[in-house]
Structure formats: structure tokens, C-alpha cells
Design a protein around this motif. Structure first.
Motif, PDB file in Angstrom:
ATOM      1  N   ASP A  89     101.962  18.972 -50.704  1.00  0.00           N
ATOM      2  CA  ASP A  89     101.892  20.439 -50.755  1.00  0.00           C
ATOM      3  C   ASP A  89     100.516  20.931 -50.314  1.00  0.00           C
ATOM      4  O   ASP A  89     100.391  21.844 -49.496  1.00  0.00           O
ATOM      5  N   ARG A  90      99.483  20.291 -50.879  1.00  0.00           N
ATOM      6  CA  ARG A  90      98.118  20.757 -50.619  1.00  0.00           C
ATOM      7  C   ARG A  90      97.664  20.433 -49.211  1.00  0.00           C
ATOM      8  O   ARG A  90      96.906  21.191 -48.602  1.00  0.00           O
ATOM      9  N   LEU A  91      98.135  19.313 -48.691  1.00  0.00           N
ATOM     10  CA  LEU A  91      97.774  18.953 -47.320  1.00  0.00           C
ATOM     11  C   LEU A  91      98.475  19.871 -46.319  1.00  0.00           C
ATOM     12  O   LEU A  91      97.935  20.179 -45.255  1.00  0.00           O
ATOM     13  N   LEU A 118      96.944  20.018 -42.526  1.00  0.00           N
ATOM     14  CA  LEU A 118      96.565  18.671 -42.095  1.00  0.00           C
ATOM     15  C   LEU A 118      97.804  17.807 -41.904  1.00  0.00           C
ATOM     16  O   LEU A 118      97.754  16.761 -41.264  1.00  0.00           O
ATOM     17  N   VAL A 119      98.904  18.281 -42.474  1.00  0.00           N
ATOM     18  CA  VAL A 119     100.163  17.551 -42.415  1.00  0.00           C
ATOM     19  C   VAL A 119     101.275  18.560 -42.144  1.00  0.00           C
ATOM     20  O   VAL A 119     101.231  19.686 -42.618  1.00  0.00           O
ATOM     21  N   LYS A 120     102.242  18.111 -41.326  1.00  0.00           N
ATOM     22  CA  LYS A 120     103.399  18.955 -41.045  1.00  0.00           C
ATOM     23  C   LYS A 120     104.603  18.345 -41.756  1.00  0.00           C
ATOM     24  O   LYS A 120     104.832  17.145 -41.670  1.00  0.00           O
ATOM     25  N   ARG A 121     105.355  19.178 -42.465  1.00  0.00           N
ATOM     26  CA  ARG A 121     106.488  18.672 -43.242  1.00  0.00           C
ATOM     27  C   ARG A 121     107.774  19.306 -42.742  1.00  0.00           C
ATOM     28  O   ARG A 121     107.844  20.526 -42.606  1.00  0.00           O
ATOM     29  N   THR A 122     108.780  18.496 -42.489  1.00  0.00           N
ATOM     30  CA  THR A 122     110.077  19.047 -42.092  1.00  0.00           C
ATOM     31  C   THR A 122     111.200  18.326 -42.829  1.00  0.00           C
ATOM     32  O   THR A 122     110.996  17.249 -43.383  1.00  0.00           O
ATOM     33  N   GLN A 123     112.362  18.939 -42.816  1.00  0.00           N
ATOM     34  CA  GLN A 123     113.521  18.351 -43.477  1.00  0.00           C
ATOM     35  C   GLN A 123     114.005  17.153 -42.681  1.00  0.00           C
ATOM     36  O   GLN A 123     113.982  17.164 -41.453  1.00  0.00           O
ATOM     37  N   GLY A 124     114.422  16.093 -43.395  1.00  0.00           N
ATOM     38  CA  GLY A 124     114.943  14.908 -42.718  1.00  0.00           C
ATOM     39  C   GLY A 124     116.223  15.217 -41.950  1.00  0.00           C
ATOM     40  O   GLY A 124     117.000  16.062 -42.390  1.00  0.00           O
ATOM     41  N   VAL A 132     110.302  14.734 -44.308  1.00  0.00           N
ATOM     42  CA  VAL A 132     109.491  13.821 -43.502  1.00  0.00           C
ATOM     43  C   VAL A 132     108.199  14.499 -43.074  1.00  0.00           C
ATOM     44  O   VAL A 132     108.152  15.705 -42.847  1.00  0.00           O
ATOM     45  N   MET A 133     107.150  13.692 -43.015  1.00  0.00           N
ATOM     46  CA  MET A 133     105.802  14.207 -42.782  1.00  0.00           C
ATOM     47  C   MET A 133     105.146  13.517 -41.597  1.00  0.00           C
ATOM     48  O   MET A 133     105.394  12.350 -41.341  1.00  0.00           O
TER      49      MET A 133
END
Lengths: 157, 157
Positions: free
Chosen positions: B88-90, B95-101, B109-110
Motif C-alpha cells: 500500500d505504502r509503496l 515505487l510499485v505498480k499494483r494491478t489485478q491478476g 500482482v506487483m
DNA sequence: ATAAAATACATGTATGTACATGTAATAAAA
DNA sequence: TTTTATTACATGTACATACATGTATTTTAT
């Protein structure tokens, strides 16, 4: 019942270490986590956390005398522990008695209660037992390990 | 500039150890705290915590591919880390991209962003530098240490 | 095909860490 | 002696751990 994962490579699923020194750093961090988890599991049945146990153990060192917050903090393994708040919880459980300092009004002084002493003793027995059964290291290896760990920390900072 | 306290006896102001093995346990916990503090101090100027850095490092292992929460968790040093919240914080810091698998809708997935990769690289350089200057251990000693630490954990549990 | 079980993750709570800041008591300096 | 600095501790915040529980998705069993 399963065999504990031994190799760091398995534990953190990586084998890309820059050097033995870097690996040693990770290995220390992982082993510390492993040890902490081991005792936390046992402490739980006594309603204690790792740090609460540490404070009780420190207080026993001076029992039945009192210790102030500063003295306790200086003996903690993790130096940034917030001792006043850990003590709050021990006081609520009546394992520690807290009173205002006499010769120095700024201090709060603590001592184990009878209940605290007794919980400490039974939990210590349990932890010793678990360590005995799980931490596989003879005295000679332990001494070598102690030397290496102290060598790591010997540089100026 | 002061000389680092080397001996565990000084660090935790106690010399009442039941055995070399018990002392080794405390020594590992203390040294882990010392190492962690060392890198935390450096990471702070990059706005990273120890665990956030660990997640970035793990993601780099598969970069530019994605990893799911479970894969990251399995590689963490402290296995009880709450990976979703560290991420969450990243994500907030981009710094990180998060998407649904895609092939499994339960997964998230990150992947590292360019900014994440770049922060990781400069912070890693800084940490390597500090370790080089502070952790005094040669390769032979480090290898011996690694063997001893893995020996400790070799028992069934 | 439907129900049950397992999986992957999110979320909640108590506790702890790391660090900044506030407050009262004591010590030191002017 | 009065001011200033220091000390000992309390308290606040952001983040993390340890663990329990909730929820949606997938897998397995019937």
C-alpha cells in the motif's frame, strides 16, 4: 512434524547473494526472526509478548530491588523499545508494581510482583526446554558464534 | 565519533548467561537489531523503511516481470510481514505498480516502477557502502558464520 | 452443475518500533 | 539565586508484527 528449512536459500527463496558477508547479514536477520518466533509461540500461553518477557527478565536481575525506566532500557536487546509502554501492560496484568521515585522525582521505579516472578519462572522453564530441544548447537560452536558476532560489531561508528 | 560497544555484556549490561548457547541466542537477537538499525538510518533519507526496502529488493529479482503477494511474502526475511499493507505504502509513493491478476482473479500482482527501480539502486549503493565500512568480517569468517547459523536451525520442529 | 473446500488477499486489533516532541524535576551556570 | 540546560519519562504518530477473521475467486468433490 516436518524438517525445518535449514538453508537460507530456501528460507528466503533466493540464492543471489553478492558475497558471503551480505549473506551473513541476511542470515543473522532471518535467524533472529526464527528464534523470536520460537519463543513468542511459547510465551503466548503465558499471555506475554517477547518484549514483556524481556522486561520481566531484566527486573529479576535486581529482584527484589527496584529499577528505573532508564536502567531497564539500557538492558533491553532492542534499544529503541518504548519501555514505559511495555511496563504499562505489565502493570495492568499486575506482574510489575510501579511507584514514583523517591530520591529523584523524575524517575518511576519498578519491581516484580510475586505473580510476575512466578510467571517469569514458569515461562523461562518452558523457553529453556524449547531451546534445548530446538536450537542445535554445542557449547564450542556457540562460543565460536559469539566471537564472530562480536567481531562483526567491532568497528567504529 | 565513538567506539562501538562490542561485547554483548556491555550492550545489554548483563553477564549472567546460563550457557554459551543462551548467550548466542541473545547475541543473534542483538546483532540483528544492530544491523537493522544501521540500514534503517540510511534508508530514512530515501523515505524507505526496512521492510519496504526488502519488498523492493524482492521485486527487483523478477523485474520487469510481476509478482503476486504470496510470492513476495515467501521471500521476506520476517515471514509474518503484512505484505499487502507494505505494498500500500509503496504504491502511494509510486515505487510499485499494483494491478489485478489476470489468470487468477484472487491475485494482485506487483511490479517496480522506474522510480522504484531507481530509488532501490541508489539506496542499495548507500547500504552496501555502509556495510563495507561498518560490518567488519572477512569472507572466511562470514562463511563460518553462515554455517553456524544454518546449524542452529537444523533441528526438526 | 452444484456444494464444499481451499486459496489469495484484505482488513481489524493489540502490541511493538522508531522517532519526535512535551513536561516536570534536577543539575549546572551566571 | 535565578536562569539555563539537562535528565527522566510520558505521549503522539507512522509504520510494522502477530494473529484472527472476512471476502471473493478458484478448485475439488459429489
Amino acid at each position: 512434524m516436518y524438517i525445518c528449512i535449514v538453508k537460507l536459500e530456501n528460507a528466503i527463496q533466493s540464492n543471489k547473494f553478492k558475497s558471503e558477508v551480505q549473506k551473513a547479514g541476511l542470515n543473522i536477520l532471518y535467524t533472529a526472526w526464527w528464534l523470536k518466533t520460537l519463543s513468542c509461540k511459547e510465551l503466548k500461553e503465558f499471555g506475554l509478548t517477547h518484549e514483556q518477557y524481556n522486561v520481566l527478565r531484566i527486573l529479576k536481575g535486581k529482584h527484589p530491588n527496584q529499577m528505573c525506566v532508564k536502567d531497564i532500557a539500557g538492558r533491553m536487546i532492542e534499544k529503541n523499545s518504548n519501555v514505559p509502554r511495555i511496563i504499562d501492560r505489565l502493570v495492568v496484568k499486575k506482574l510489575v508494581k510501579r511507584t514514583q521515585g523517591e530520591h529523584d522525582g523524575r524517575q518511576t521505579v519498578m519491581a516484580l510482583t510475586q505473580a510476575g516472578l512466578s510467571v517469569l519462572e514458569s515461562s523461562t522453564n518452558k523457553i529453556d526446554e524449547i531451546y534445548e530441544a530446538t536450537v542445535s548447537l554445542n557449547n564450542k560452536d556457540a562460543a565460536a558464534l559469539n566471537n564472530l558476532l562480536e567481531k562483526i560489531r567491532e568497528k567504529e561508528k
